[in-house]
Scaffold this motif. Sequence first.
Motif, short mmCIF file in Angstrom:
data_model
loop_
_atom_site.label_atom_id
_atom_site.label_comp_id
_atom_site.label_asym_id
_atom_site.label_seq_id
_atom_site.Cartn_x
_atom_site.Cartn_y
_atom_site.Cartn_z
N THR A 106 11.33 3.33 -2.43
CA THR A 106 11.42 4.80 -2.33
C THR A 106 12.29 5.36 -3.46
O THR A 106 11.94 6.36 -4.11
CB THR A 106 12.01 5.20 -0.97
N ALA A 107 13.46 4.70 -3.70
CA ALA A 107 14.36 5.16 -4.77
C ALA A 107 13.68 5.06 -6.13
O ALA A 107 13.79 5.95 -6.98
CB ALA A 107 15.65 4.34 -4.75
N ALA A 108 12.95 3.95 -6.35
CA ALA A 108 12.25 3.78 -7.64
C ALA A 108 11.18 4.84 -7.82
O ALA A 108 11.00 5.40 -8.91
CB ALA A 108 11.65 2.38 -7.71
N ALA A 109 10.43 5.12 -6.74
CA ALA A 109 9.39 6.15 -6.82
C ALA A 109 10.02 7.51 -7.12
O ALA A 109 9.49 8.31 -7.91
CB ALA A 109 8.60 6.20 -5.52
N LEU A 110 11.18 7.80 -6.51
CA LEU A 110 11.87 9.07 -6.80
C LEU A 110 12.33 9.11 -8.25
O LEU A 110 12.27 10.17 -8.90
CB LEU A 110 13.07 9.23 -5.85
N SER A 111 12.83 7.98 -8.77
CA SER A 111 13.25 7.94 -10.18
C SER A 111 12.10 8.31 -11.10
O SER A 111 12.24 9.10 -12.04
CB SER A 111 13.77 6.55 -10.54
N VAL A 112 10.92 7.73 -10.81
CA VAL A 112 9.75 8.03 -11.62
C VAL A 112 9.35 9.50 -11.49
O VAL A 112 9.04 10.18 -12.48
CB VAL A 112 8.57 7.11 -11.22
N THR A 158 0.84 -1.21 0.00
CA THR A 158 0.00 0.00 0.00
C THR A 158 0.86 1.25 0.00
O THR A 158 0.61 2.22 -0.73
CB THR A 158 -0.92 0.00 1.23
N LEU A 159 1.92 1.22 0.84
CA LEU A 159 2.85 2.35 0.90
C LEU A 159 3.53 2.55 -0.46
O LEU A 159 3.66 3.68 -0.95
CB LEU A 159 3.90 2.11 1.99
N SER A 160 3.95 1.45 -1.09
CA SER A 160 4.61 1.54 -2.38
C SER A 160 3.70 2.18 -3.42
O SER A 160 4.11 3.06 -4.17
CB SER A 160 5.06 0.15 -2.84
N ARG A 161 2.43 1.74 -3.47
CA ARG A 161 1.49 2.33 -4.42
C ARG A 161 1.30 3.81 -4.16
O ARG A 161 1.23 4.62 -5.09
CB ARG A 161 0.15 1.60 -4.34
#
Length: 542
Positions: A117-123, A2-5
């Motif tokens: 978190t790093a992937a979300a920042l990349s996006v 849920t946090l990842s989404r």
Amino acid sequence: MTLSRAMFDTPDEGEILRLATDHITAAGPYRVEAGYLKVGVDLVPSPRNGQTHASGMGRRVRELAGQDGPVAVRGRLWGRALALRGLEGLHGYLVVTSRSRPTGAELTLLATLVRHTAAALSVAFAYQRLREDALELHRLRDERASLQRKLISVMAELEYQRGVHTLMAEVAASGGGEEAVTRALHRLTGLPALFEDRFGRLRSWTGPSRPDPYPEPDPVRQDEMLYDVARQAGPVRIKDRLVVLVRPHGEILGLLALVDALEEADEHTVIALEDAAASLAPELTHLRDLAEVELRLHRELVDDLLAGTDEASAYARSEAVGHDLHRGHYVVVVQWPDRTVDDSFAQTVGRAASAVGMRSLLTRRSDHVVLVADDRPPARALYEAIARETGTRSGTIGVSAPCESLGGIPHHYQEAQRALEVRRHSRERYGTSFFDELGLYRILGPGNDYRELETFVQEWLGQLIDYDFRHHGAMVETLSRYFDCGGNYDESAESLAIHRSTLRYRLQRIRDISGHDLANVEDRLNLQVATRVWKIVLGGPG
């Protein structure tokens, strides 16, 4: 999950960092001490960071330079600075601590959270760049559309053509050369404009996106491209460029091009490009004619200097072509077997000499170019510059000792030729040799009787040469390397790639076969000179 989404759904980098900070306890008994986002080249602390450890914490994460590392926080048993890395590099840091040492499962969960978190920042960063690029593209398109509408509204088709003709005529009359033409062409079309000489070397670029460094041209591909363009009428598209040759009276002097990656060029662009090429042709022809006159004057003066001439006349003529012969000079001989020694090659050598800071006069012979330079050429720079210009390294340069009088130039010309010949007969035949650095080779080069030298070599090395020929041996080469290494056993064995004991055996065999004693000073000197003559002048094996 849920946090990842939630993190992937938000485009805001600060919000992603806040979500990770607020929900760190989902991964274990952790607490986030500080968070950082990379902005430009700096790491900017999150507004939620506390002030207790701010200064020391900031220094620590910067010291880690994008890597994970331990951090110490009072009252916390375990602490790590965790880099938030994506495909594009570092995005930021999370500094996480715990009162107890985390278990393996807790560390795995923490690593998973950091990766998400790093992937979300990349996006998020990618979305931000896309938005910025889209806005800039939209702005540029609007600006270009506005300019085109203004142009269309001001003049009709014939008025546009007349305006182009007038502008290019003014540019040609101003004598601004290729720089002025590319500037005018860019102003007319809005596209990057460039001019290359016939060898593919950039002479002028106006507009954005200039390659740095500009690609080195391939001579074979350049000639093929010029041939293909010359066969067609008008501008020709080559990849992302619209190209037209500057070709007065059929002779190609260069090419003018527009960079049109989006294929936006229309009939107005083609008209502007053709008119620009037409306005540039007369000036390039004039400059070419001046260069040929200057080259001819230089050649006549240098020819007389090499043959011996009246000093007063030579001084007056050198002043007329802007060269000071009152200074000391060096004679430089340039030979490139792969190139025909014509005016084009002479001009290539002249450009290379100017590029390395040499002030010189120039002429050519049937198989080499001669420079009379007012300073000692840089050791390798001239050779490298000519190699770049010609696209081949198979060339040799000989440089004389310094010449202090005009009357000594013919003798120093022979010195330069001797230095070149010694280099050509050496194992490293391509490069630069200076006469005053030849040492023993100064008396072994051209001008001596080769038959006498062969007799001398036969007298001292004949039996060894015959032995090597019959047994496919390397006795002469071993002796030569031994002398080159100053008689040092270890260096000699290493250069021959043999064992020290093998070297000792060979030297003993050399004594036995030749009958000469290496311990005898006279024998040793004659053997060393003979090996040098054998290797440098007579060409070594064979």
